[in-house]
Design a protein around this motif. Structure first.
Motif, PDB file in Angstrom:
ATOM      1  N   SER A 108      -8.673  -6.123   1.668  1.00  0.00           N
ATOM      2  CA  SER A 108      -8.385  -7.190   2.631  1.00  0.00           C
ATOM      3  C   SER A 108      -8.645  -6.657   4.039  1.00  0.00           C
ATOM      4  CB  SER A 108      -6.935  -7.653   2.486  1.00  0.00           C
ATOM      5  OG  SER A 108      -6.050  -6.588   2.767  1.00  0.00           O
TER       6      SER A 108
ATOM      7  N   ALA B  76      -5.687  -5.642  -2.850  1.00  0.00           N
ATOM      8  CA  ALA B  76      -4.924  -5.923  -1.632  1.00  0.00           C
ATOM      9  C   ALA B  76      -4.868  -7.397  -1.268  1.00  0.00           C
ATOM     10  CB  ALA B  76      -5.518  -5.144  -0.459  1.00  0.00           C
TER      11      ALA B  76
ATOM     12  N   GLU C 242      -1.172  -3.777  -2.759  1.00  0.00           N
ATOM     13  CA  GLU C 242      -1.735  -2.765  -1.871  1.00  0.00           C
ATOM     14  C   GLU C 242      -1.982  -3.350  -0.482  1.00  0.00           C
ATOM     15  OE1 GLU C 242      -2.126   0.334  -2.650  1.00  0.00           O
ATOM     16  OE2 GLU C 242      -1.870   0.236  -4.822  1.00  0.00           O
ATOM     17  N   SER C 243      -1.955  -2.490   0.503  1.00  0.00           N
ATOM     18  CA  SER C 243      -2.457  -2.889   1.818  1.00  0.00           C
ATOM     19  C   SER C 243      -3.973  -2.778   1.787  1.00  0.00           C
ATOM     20  CB  SER C 243      -1.903  -1.963   2.903  1.00  0.00           C
ATOM     21  OG  SER C 243      -2.472  -0.676   2.766  1.00  0.00           O
ATOM     22  N   GLY C 244      -4.639  -3.424   2.754  1.00  0.00           N
ATOM     23  CA  GLY C 244      -6.081  -3.302   2.836  1.00  0.00           C
ATOM     24  C   GLY C 244      -6.527  -1.853   2.968  1.00  0.00           C
TER      25      GLY C 244
END
Lengths: 411, 137
Positions: A56, A145, A164-166
């Motif tokens: 992302s 993400a 998840e984060s990017g």
């Protein structure tokens, strides 16, 4: 009193230890150190291999100067993705961006960001529904993400991914591993609360499920809700999960009728009856008044957040089969779809484009293109939540099928 | 309460004092922070700027692009000086590591109730102390 120690120490392979020591460069060491820090804080015992990553923060609106700097550093270090790595929508349609009326500076920055991504081996799929484009298998471990897609992958497909984060998804794509904690472990994939809808409230439309998701995400936050007594369709589940992932951190849910590939469906945990949340019509109505109490005559309707699936396009086309003349006083319509549909369903896209403009690679939330309009109608809690503070004009929500019916069938 | 040390899990421990900016219970960086100006564009702190402030929120929510927003704040020289989250910092963690941002999480509900109403805090290697509290109810 005092600080709380981190959860534990992870087992690393000899190669991972060497990477940490700098054997593959300082940037690789730094990236692995981030995963290690995350894993240790979350109680992971080791790193596990992943099948794919999905990133992302692809639009320059979301990734911005921060992403540009990091991708430049990764490219300069010669790093490449170790596993299949796909991406969310970017800031414009890659082939028709000149029609979108964007600032040249934005276009240049976005193109550089995408070029840098391609340079490290990222697939520029530019869609937020990777679960429909290249579905993972049940049991696959992923690092995804996109919050709505990862929730769908866990809930419907039986894949395993944390929220998840990017940035951690990017690191996992490059290194091919993720810390083994949270949703990667069967013991954590158990429902934390039970959701029932009072007979006074029977949602039908995707918008109703989307807003219900927004309402529940605030209450469930990072829990795993178990929906009892309702049997939403796949488009409705997609809308509900996206809503919950926007207002909260919900990464998975259970539905009685889905029959998950992996059959962990406990209604009770440690012999304790799950907390019960019952939603009735009046509570729902009070919630949605936040979004629908403004009487707006929008000049643009934007549909496809998350991106429209083939099933959702089918719904629109069925509704307009006996289409009468378009009502001239109604808003123009933009549809947002994955680019891969050009090959997979060209005939359906041709019919859809008779109803409105079909854009690929981007969406209303991450493209500045909508800013040239005065008032918008969107089709989901997610697009409303993110656009409301960012959009200069007025904004409201409508179910897309209702609006299309009104625009093309005059009812 | 002022003298009491509030316990937290700490990443990048620090010794500093600063004013608090409360971002809300469920905080999504995207749609709340303008990464170019540091302005808060939604939520209880709307209209304020986060540059040089100690950020507080209940938990992370929504968009997973939060680390990119924080890395972009570095590029525009608008970074906060610390982050406090009642639950767990997960999505923002990689940015906190890269930026060496002092990050305090896993706060008890009782302590968090005091923190979210504080106006000025001192962060230490051991935890958090409230310098000025009860500015809002």
């Amino acid at each position: 009193m005092g600080s709380i120690p981190i959860a534990g120490v992870m087992y690393l392979t000899s190669r991972q230890e060497a990477i940490l020591g700098g054997s593959e460069g300082t940037i690789s060491a730094q990236l692995l150190r981030i995963l290690l820090e995350l894993g240790e804080r979350q109680g992971a015992d080791q790193m596990i291999p992943i099948v794919s990553a999905h990133l992302s923060g692809i639009s320059y609106l979301t990734g911005g100067a921060g992403a540009l700097r990091l991708y430049r550093e990764l490219g300069a270090a010669g790093l490449r993705c170790a596993v299949r790595t796909s991406i969310n929508p970017c800031g414009f349609d890659l082939r028709r961006f000149k029609e979108m009326g964007l600032e040249p500076e934005f276009v240049r920055a976005q193109q550089e960001l995408l070029d840098l991504m391609r340079g490290i081996g990222v697939q520029t799929s530019c869609s937020c529904i990777p679960q429909m484009i290249d579905p993972p298998q049940a049991g696959d471990h992923l690092a995804w993400a996109e919050s709505s897609a990862l929730s769908y992958a866990n809930t419907v497909l039986g894949a395993y991914t944390n929220r998840e984060s990017g940035l951690t998804a990017l690191i996992s794509g490059v290194l091919g591993i993720t810390p083994n904690y949270g949703m990667h472990l069967d013991r954590n994939r158990v429902s934390t609360c039970e959701i029932r809808l009072d007979p006074s409230f029977v949602p039908h439309t995707s918008l109703e499920f989307s807003l219900l998701g927004g309402m529940l995400g605030e209450r469930v936050n990072d829990g795993i809700p178990f929906f009892r007594g309702i049997q939403p369709t796949i488009p409705q589940i997609k809308a509900l999960l996206a809503g919950m992932a926007t207002s909260g951190q919900v990464a998975m849910a259970y539905f009685e009728h889905l029959g998950l590939p992996l059959t962990i469906l406990p209604r009770e945990r440690n012999d304790r009856v799950l907390p019960l949340i019952v939603i009735d019509r009046s509570e729902y109505q009070a919630y949605v008044e936040r979004f629908t109490n403004e009487a707006i005559e929008p000049d643009l309707a934007v549909f496809g957040c998350p991106h429209l699936t083939e099933a959702e396009i089918d719904q629109i086309l069925r509704l307009t089969e006996q289409c009468q003349d378009r009502q001239s006083n109604k808003p123009i319509i933009w549809f947002f779809c994955p680019r891969v549909f050009e090959q997979r369903i060209p005939d359906k896209l041709a019919r859809l484009s008779e109803l409105g403009t079909v854009w690929f690679d981007t969406c209303m939330v991450v493209s500045p293109a909508v800013q040239s309009y005065r008032s918008l109608v969107v089709d989901s809690y997610k697009s409303y939540r993110y656009l409301r503070p960012l959009f200069a004009g007025r904004i409201t929500v409508r179910d897309r099928l209702d609006l299309i019916n009104e625009v093309f069938n005059g009812r | 309460m002022d003298a009491e040390l509030i316990k937290a899990r700490i990443l990048n421990p620090t010794e500093l004092e600063g004013s608090v900016l409360f971002l809300g219970e469920n905080f999504s960086a995207y749609g709340t922070i303008d990464p170019v100006t540091g302005q808060i564009i939604d939520g209880p702190a709307m209209g304020q700027n986060l540059r040089g402030r100690i950020l507080i929120c209940g938990s992370e929510a929504g968009s997973t692009v939060a680390p990119w927003i924080f890395l972009s704040l570095r590029e525009s020289a608008n970074l906060p000086i610390a982050l406090i989250v009642r639950t767990n910092v997960v999505v923002l963690l990689p940015a906190c590591v890269l930026l060496h941002l002092p990050t305090y999480d896993q706060i008890s509900e009782k302590d968090y109730a005091f923190l979210r109403n504080a106006s000025r805090l001192r962060l230490t290697h051991e935890g958090i102390r409230i310098i000025d509290g009860f500015t809002q109810n």
